[in-house]
Each structure stands twice: as C-alpha cells, then as structure tokens.
Design an enzyme around this catalytic site. Structure first.
Site, PDB file in Angstrom:
ATOM      1  CG  ASP A  41      32.484  -4.113   6.373  1.00 36.68           C
ATOM      2  OD1 ASP A  41      33.452  -4.831   6.678  1.00 36.68           O
ATOM      3  OD2 ASP A  41      32.602  -2.964   5.923  1.00 36.68           O
ATOM      4  CG  HIS A  71      35.285 -13.196   5.820  1.00 39.70           C
ATOM      5  ND1 HIS A  71      34.615 -12.195   5.174  1.00 39.70           N
ATOM      6  CD2 HIS A  71      35.587 -14.115   4.869  1.00 39.70           C
ATOM      7  CE1 HIS A  71      34.527 -12.493   3.885  1.00 39.70           C
ATOM      8  NE2 HIS A  71      35.113 -13.648   3.682  1.00 39.70           N
TER       9      HIS A  71
END
Length: 457
Positions: A41, A71
C-alpha cells in the site's frame, strides 16, 4: 606446481570475457523492477503510471501474488483499481504480462477488466498475455484460506485476505496445483485434476462445500474465452524477444518487501517472494537483465492485518494519518494500521533489494503535523540490534529509538520542484535519503498523476 599470477580487475575481466565469449558489463539491462519497500500500500500504482507515460515503457509485467494485492491509479479523469492486472493496461502503447509467478483467479481477472472499463476499449486483448505456466486459484482455495485462518488462535491470526492465495501457492509446492496450461489442454484431464484437488482438501476440511460440476462448467467457459481472445502464451519467450529488440520492461511487484515469505516479518507475511528475486523467477529473466530497482516508500508507515508494527500509533496522530491519508485497503476495505516511518526496517529492505532509486509517496499527508518522528533503531532486552528479529515472539519486546522532526505546517500539494518544498520538509526527505543511502528521485505530493516531484531523471 605452476606459479600463482596476481591479476588486476581489468585483466581478470578480459580473461573472463574471452572464456565466456562476451562482456561481463554489457548485458542487456532493459528490465526495471518497481517494488513496495514496506508492508504494501505504498502507492506503487501512481509511480508505475508515471514511468509508463514518461520513460517509454513497452511492457509491464506482474511477477508474483494474485488478486490479494491492490494498486490504485488516478489517470484519464478516472480512478482505476487493479488487483491482478498490470497497471500498463490503461496505456494504449503498453503490452501487459501476467507472469508465471502470479497465481491467477480467472473470475477476478475478467471482473477486473469489466470494472475498470477495459473491455470497452478496442484491441485490449492484443495487449495482454497470461503465462501458461501460472497457477490457477480456485474457489476451494479461498475456502481453505478461511478455514485455516479460523483455526488459529486470535493472537496467531495472519490477517489473510481470504482470496485463496496462500493455499494456491501451497498447492504449487505440494505439486498438486493446476496451471493455466492444464486448463487450455485436454479438458477431461483438467477436470480429473480438479476433482482430485477438491478431494485432497475435503479430507482436511470436511465442511468445505464445492459444486464440482458447476465449477467445471464455469472453467470451461473461461477456457473458451481465453482461447477465443488468445490471451494465454509463453510469456518467458515473449519477454525475451522484447528484450532482444531493445524494448523496456517494467516489472510490478505486488505487496511489499516486508511481507516477503523469506525476508518479511514471518509468519505474518504473504506467500510469495515480494523482493527483487521474485521479479526474476516470476517472469523468467536473469538477474543480469535487471538495471533499475525502484523502491516505493510511504512517508509514514501502514500495515493491513495482524503482525509486528513497532512504530504503530494508537493515539490521535495515528487516527489523523488514517483519516487524512484515507488509509483503507483497496483489496479488503479494512482500515490500515498507521504509524511513523520505520527507517531501521527500510534500510534492511534496501539491503535486500539493492534499490537504485526511491519513490517517496504521500508526503503531503504530513503537512499539518506539528511533530514528526522516524524510527532509526531497535533495542531488545536493552541490547542494540543490528538487524530485525528473526523470531516472531521477539517483536513484542522491541524498544524503538526515534529521531524527532519539527513539522513544516505548510501545504506541499502543487509543488513540482524539490527546492520549492518547505525547508523543514526538505530536511525530512534528506534525512531519509542519507539514512538508507539511496537517492530519493520521486516524491508524491497528492493523489493525481501530475502530483509528483522528479528530482533527477
């Protein structure tokens, strides 16, 4: 007995070149690898998008993981959420590879294409290839994932996404896994392999419910669609051809280096190698092909699920990071745990991956913090550590050494040159750079593609 001759480095290289029939230093380094340097992340999607648009990337490739990773890319006036698709799919000039190291959930693959509007684009199917050697994720794997997690005591839970990724990699290692090539070959043989796989898991978890006939009918449809669109192929050979033609290949790492199955905070890790070695084994290129290795680092630290997090914040600062940073998992929807950036772990990450550049993201989230801390060392039982603990139970006794910075309390969104950042902000960036001894080339100061400072090309 012959004499021993001392050779200079140049003489040695010349000698080896003659023996090997080529140069040690002129290898075709057309592969760049982009990795998350923390627990995932970090904002990899945005950096990938920038590189594709500005560095003439011809091929993007996923090398490991599955649809457990996420993503987010903001481009073309919309937000894209990718879990298994390479980010280059939104670029009309980029070819996309799902490599042999990826575990592929075909339901998720086709759903993701539809969700992101890719199916509406003309010729998309000519710009993507799934490795015939990639392993398939089945619904039974997801059920096993949940059963295994449920069987653990609360303090031992891994925090899995329940997407079946771990059990699929387990099948791969147990050698009863089923690959894409099996699906595309004799369907009766594929069906028999699938039935055996289900029976194998039902012996371990009798409560598992699988409608085998329905599943096989679904995979027959997947098979027909994959064949019709010609989406499966020899990705190793394809990438080799592209490299020989001088094309630039960008490998997208999933998850993050601190979640690597070998080098992460084991056992609270993912089920694949999310470090640079996984890029080579996951798409089939030699280490000598890799030139740039870019580590993506969030300006603070986050983690989803359970596992060690020495710099985690449980106060108003932690809540503020979570709120301003919109720290919610793309894949799970779970709130991310937040804390100060851990440079002790980041230095270890750099040691393992050999980053040639760092992309520091979400720096703007720190704009309003009066005080900012960074972890610079660990102690265990009063002893200064030179490396992170290898034993899981030791993490709970870690004492963190911090360096404190005065916040800059000025907006950085909209800044495009490093020298235009507030002085205290520049000091923060330079300290990180000096500590890990890797240049910070990219600095994210906002969500949009354009919200990026590039210090050097």
């Amino acid at each position: 007995m012959g004499s021993v001759t001392s050779k200079t480095n140049d003489e040695l290289e010349s000698f080896l070149n003659k023996r090997l029939g080529g140069s040690m230093t002129s290898s075709n380094k057309t592969v760049s690898v982009l990795l998350g340097a923390q627990w995932g992340d970090e904002g990899k999607g945005k950096i990938i998008d920038y590189l594709i648009e500005n560095h003439k990337i011809n091929v993007t490739a996923r090398c490991q993981g599955g649809n457990n990773a996420g993503h987010t890319v903001v481009a073309n006036g919309r937000k894209y959420d990718f879990h298994i698709l390479p980010s280059g799919i939104i670029s009309p000039t980029c070819f996309n590879v799902i490599g042999n190291g990826v575990v592929v959930n075909l339901d998720a693959f086709f759903s993701e294409l539809a969700h992101n509007g890719i199916l509406e684009e003309s010729g998309w199917e000519k710009r993507i290839m799934i490795s015939s050697e990639a392993h398939l994720v089945f619904g039974v794997h997801s059920q096993v994932d949940g059963r295994q997690e449920d069987s653990l005591a609360a303090k031992n839970k891994i925090g899995t996404t329940n997407r079946g990724i771990g059990p699929t990699y387990s099948s791969k290692c147990f050698r009863n896994g089923i690959r894409v090539a099996d699906l595309m070959a004799d369907f009766e043989e594929f069906s028999e392999k699938y039935r055996r796989l289900v029976e194998h898991y039902k012996k371990q978890f009798p409560s598992i419910e699988v409608n085998v006939d329905e599943e096989l009918a679904k995979f027959k449809q997947h098979r027909e669609k994959l064949a019709e669109l010609k989406l499966v192929g020899d990705t190793v050979g394809f990438i080799h051809e592209q490299r020989n033609a001088g094309k630039q290949v960008l490998v997208e790492g999933a998850n993050g280096a601190l979640l690597d199955i070998d080098f992460g905070t084991y056992p609270y890790v993912t089920s694949s190698n999310s470090t640079v070695g996984g890029a080579c084994t996951g798409i089939g290129v030699p280490p000598t092909a890799v030139g740039n290795v870019i580590g993506v680092v969030k300006a603070y630290q986050t983690r989803v699920g359970t596992g060690p997090f020495p710099t985690e914040l449980f106060d108003s600062d932690g809540e503020k990071l979570q709120t301003i940073g919109k720290e919610v998992g793309v894949t799970t929807g779970r709130k991310r745990r937040c804390g100060w950036i851990d440079l002790f772990l980041l230095r270890r990450s750099a040691m393992i991956n050999g980053y040639t550049a760092i992309a520091l993201t979400k720096l703007d989230i720190l704009d309003t913090f009066p005080t900012i801390k960074v972890a610079v060392g660990y102690k265990l039982n009063g002893q200064v550590l030179s490396s992170p603990p290898a034993q899981a139970n030791a993490w709970g006794a870690i004492e963190v050494e911090y360096k404190e910075f005065e916040g800059w309390n000025e907006p950085t969104v909209g800044v495009r040159k490093f020298e235009d950042l507030p002085e205290k902000c520049r000091q923060y960036v330079k300290f990180i750079e000096d500590f890990i001894k890797v240049p910070i080339v990219y600095i994210g100061v906002g969500a949009e593609r354009e919200s990026l400072i590039v210090r050097q090309q």
